[in-house]
Design a protein around this motif. Structure first.
Motif, PDB file in Angstrom:
ATOM      1  N   ILE A  32      43.315  67.109  27.098  1.00 16.76           N
ATOM      2  CA  ILE A  32      42.032  67.240  27.800  1.00 16.76           C
ATOM      3  C   ILE A  32      41.869  66.162  28.865  1.00 16.76           C
ATOM      4  O   ILE A  32      41.559  66.453  30.018  1.00 16.76           O
ATOM      5  CB  ILE A  32      40.853  67.196  26.804  1.00 16.76           C
ATOM      6  N   ASP A  33      42.043  64.904  28.486  1.00 18.00           N
ATOM      7  CA  ASP A  33      41.744  63.830  29.444  1.00 18.00           C
ATOM      8  C   ASP A  33      42.701  62.643  29.381  1.00 18.00           C
ATOM      9  O   ASP A  33      42.439  61.597  29.983  1.00 18.00           O
ATOM     10  CB  ASP A  33      40.304  63.343  29.270  1.00 18.00           C
ATOM     11  N   GLY A  34      43.811  62.786  28.663  1.00 20.71           N
ATOM     12  CA  GLY A  34      44.761  61.683  28.575  1.00 20.71           C
ATOM     13  C   GLY A  34      44.199  60.456  27.868  1.00 20.71           C
ATOM     14  O   GLY A  34      44.714  59.359  27.999  1.00 20.71           O
ATOM     15  N   TYR A  35      43.117  60.641  27.138  1.00 19.42           N
ATOM     16  CA  TYR A  35      42.446  59.581  26.382  1.00 19.42           C
ATOM     17  C   TYR A  35      41.614  58.647  27.243  1.00 19.42           C
ATOM     18  O   TYR A  35      41.237  57.566  26.799  1.00 19.42           O
ATOM     19  CB  TYR A  35      43.437  58.772  25.532  1.00 19.42           C
ATOM     20  N   VAL A  36      41.305  59.043  28.464  1.00 18.04           N
ATOM     21  CA  VAL A  36      40.458  58.207  29.308  1.00 18.04           C
ATOM     22  C   VAL A  36      39.313  59.062  29.837  1.00 18.04           C
ATOM     23  O   VAL A  36      39.535  59.997  30.602  1.00 18.04           O
ATOM     24  CB  VAL A  36      41.248  57.584  30.478  1.00 18.04           C
ATOM     25  N   SER A  37      38.102  58.750  29.374  1.00 18.80           N
ATOM     26  CA  SER A  37      36.908  59.448  29.846  1.00 18.80           C
ATOM     27  C   SER A  37      35.753  58.457  29.872  1.00 18.80           C
ATOM     28  O   SER A  37      35.870  57.332  29.376  1.00 18.80           O
ATOM     29  CB  SER A  37      36.576  60.633  28.937  1.00 18.80           C
ATOM     30  N   ALA A  38      34.634  58.881  30.420  1.00 15.49           N
ATOM     31  CA  ALA A  38      33.457  58.015  30.482  1.00 15.49           C
ATOM     32  C   ALA A  38      32.871  57.759  29.097  1.00 15.49           C
ATOM     33  O   ALA A  38      32.236  56.735  28.865  1.00 15.49           O
ATOM     34  CB  ALA A  38      32.395  58.643  31.390  1.00 15.49           C
ATOM     35  N   GLU A  39      33.099  58.676  28.151  1.00 14.76           N
ATOM     36  CA  GLU A  39      32.539  58.540  26.806  1.00 14.76           C
ATOM     37  C   GLU A  39      33.354  57.620  25.906  1.00 14.76           C
ATOM     38  O   GLU A  39      32.812  56.942  25.047  1.00 14.76           O
ATOM     39  CB  GLU A  39      32.417  59.909  26.125  1.00 14.76           C
ATOM     40  N   SER A  40      34.669  57.637  26.060  1.00  9.03           N
ATOM     41  CA  SER A  40      35.541  56.762  25.277  1.00  9.03           C
ATOM     42  C   SER A  40      36.925  56.783  25.905  1.00  9.03           C
ATOM     43  O   SER A  40      37.294  57.757  26.568  1.00  9.03           O
ATOM     44  CB  SER A  40      35.620  57.205  23.814  1.00  9.03           C
ATOM     45  N   ALA A  41      37.656  55.725  25.678  1.00  9.17           N
ATOM     46  CA  ALA A  41      38.995  55.638  26.249  1.00  9.17           C
ATOM     47  C   ALA A  41      39.907  54.893  25.287  1.00  9.17           C
ATOM     48  O   ALA A  41      39.452  54.079  24.483  1.00  9.17           O
ATOM     49  CB  ALA A  41      38.954  54.923  27.597  1.00  9.17           C
ATOM     50  N   ALA A  42      41.184  55.200  25.382  1.00 10.45           N
ATOM     51  CA  ALA A  42      42.196  54.507  24.589  1.00 10.45           C
ATOM     52  C   ALA A  42      43.481  54.481  25.391  1.00 10.45           C
ATOM     53  O   ALA A  42      43.783  55.414  26.137  1.00 10.45           O
ATOM     54  CB  ALA A  42      42.414  55.207  23.249  1.00 10.45           C
ATOM     55  N   VAL A  43      44.215  53.396  25.240  1.00  6.05           N
ATOM     56  CA  VAL A  43      45.497  53.242  25.913  1.00  6.05           C
ATOM     57  C   VAL A  43      46.516  52.702  24.923  1.00  6.05           C
ATOM     58  O   VAL A  43      46.168  52.171  23.865  1.00  6.05           O
ATOM     59  CB  VAL A  43      45.411  52.327  27.155  1.00  6.05           C
ATOM     60  N   ALA A  44      47.771  52.834  25.299  1.00  9.85           N
ATOM     61  CA  ALA A  44      48.866  52.358  24.456  1.00  9.85           C
ATOM     62  C   ALA A  44      49.054  50.853  24.611  1.00  9.85           C
ATOM     63  O   ALA A  44      48.921  50.308  25.711  1.00  9.85           O
ATOM     64  CB  ALA A  44      50.161  53.079  24.833  1.00  9.85           C
ATOM     65  N   ILE A  45      49.382  50.217  23.507  1.00  6.82           N
ATOM     66  CA  ILE A  45      49.867  48.832  23.519  1.00  6.82           C
ATOM     67  C   ILE A  45      51.376  48.954  23.491  1.00  6.82           C
ATOM     68  O   ILE A  45      51.933  49.506  22.541  1.00  6.82           O
ATOM     69  CB  ILE A  45      49.380  48.049  22.282  1.00  6.82           C
ATOM     70  N   ALA A  46      52.045  48.480  24.535  1.00  3.61           N
ATOM     71  CA  ALA A  46      53.488  48.663  24.642  1.00  3.61           C
ATOM     72  C   ALA A  46      54.195  47.338  24.885  1.00  3.61           C
ATOM     73  O   ALA A  46      53.630  46.402  25.461  1.00  3.61           O
ATOM     74  CB  ALA A  46      53.809  49.637  25.777  1.00  3.61           C
ATOM     75  N   ARG A  47      55.446  47.267  24.438  1.00  4.37           N
ATOM     76  CA  ARG A  47      56.300  46.105  24.668  1.00  4.37           C
ATOM     77  C   ARG A  47      56.980  46.229  26.020  1.00  4.37           C
ATOM     78  O   ARG A  47      56.851  47.242  26.706  1.00  4.37           O
ATOM     79  CB  ARG A  47      57.371  46.017  23.568  1.00  4.37           C
ATOM     80  N   ALA A  48      57.745  45.240  26.368  1.00  2.00           N
ATOM     81  CA  ALA A  48      58.448  45.222  27.651  1.00  2.00           C
ATOM     82  C   ALA A  48      59.340  46.444  27.825  1.00  2.00           C
ATOM     83  O   ALA A  48      59.476  46.960  28.937  1.00  2.00           O
ATOM     84  CB  ALA A  48      59.264  43.943  27.793  1.00  2.00           C
ATOM     85  N   ASP A  49      59.926  46.941  26.727  1.00  2.00           N
ATOM     86  CA  ASP A  49      60.789  48.132  26.815  1.00  2.00           C
ATOM     87  C   ASP A  49      59.981  49.429  26.778  1.00  2.00           C
ATOM     88  O   ASP A  49      60.534  50.510  26.719  1.00  2.00           O
ATOM     89  CB  ASP A  49      61.848  48.123  25.719  1.00  2.00           C
TER      90      ASP A  49
END
Length: 180
Positions: A53-70
């Motif tokens: 739907i929104d790639g987890y980024v919207s005005a109501e709530s958002a989330a992103v990945a915590i990633a390492r250098a690789d």
């Protein structure tokens, strides 16, 4: 700790299709989010649907990945507007996979998110709620300058009992970018 596992090599990024297995794990593996965050089994398709739907980024709530250098995903961090008017306060959260805990990953991810929100939004306050028994998260928030502001007694039900939830807050005027 090998150089690839240094917490300072952690970055935040949007979820991609390649991360869907990670998102599925959050619904199917009780250990993925840990003893303080596991809500119980859920529809493993729900997170996939949200990503579509929104790639987890919207005005109501958002989330992103915590990633390492690789670019390996180690966890998830989220934010949603609270308070009035919208955009003055954000509530943040973090979840780190068990194999990456106790390495500083969550603290660094939360620092990056706080820097992002204060740097790119009108936020004056960022708050975090945590289980009263989650001492690691309490210490992480305090290292970032958050203040413990209160206790909501018996607010959550986990492992067969009601537990307290602590409220932490950080104001823009108290924020030191890059801390710790």
């Amino acid at each position: 700790m090998t150089p690839a596992n240094r917490p300072d090599k952690v970055h935040l990024r949007a979820f991609t299709e390649a991360d869907l297995a990670f998102l599925d794990r959050l619904c199917t593996d009780p250990d993925a989010l840990g003893e303080f965050e596991w809500p119980g089994f859920g529809d493993p398709r729900a997170r996939r649907k949200r990503w579509e739907i929104d790639g987890y980024v919207s005005a109501e709530s958002a989330a992103v990945a915590i990633a390492r250098a690789d670019d390996t995903v180690n966890g998830i961090t989220s934010w949603k507007p609270r308070g009035f008017p919208s955009g003055v306060t954000y509530e943040i959260g973090v979840g780190v996979l068990p194999e990456h805990r106790s390495q500083g990953v969550g603290t660094v991810a939360q620092r990056l998110l706080v820097d992002y929100l204060f740097g790119r939004t009108t936020a004056n306050r960022i708050e975090a709620l945590t289980n009263g028994g989650n001492l690691g998260e309490q210490k992480a928030l305090e290292r970032l300058g958050f203040r413990r502001e209160g206790v909501m007694r018996g607010r959550s039900f986990q492992h067969g009992e009601y537990v307290d939830v602590l409220v932490y807050g950080l104001l823009r005027s108290e924020h030191c970018p890059g801390t710790p």
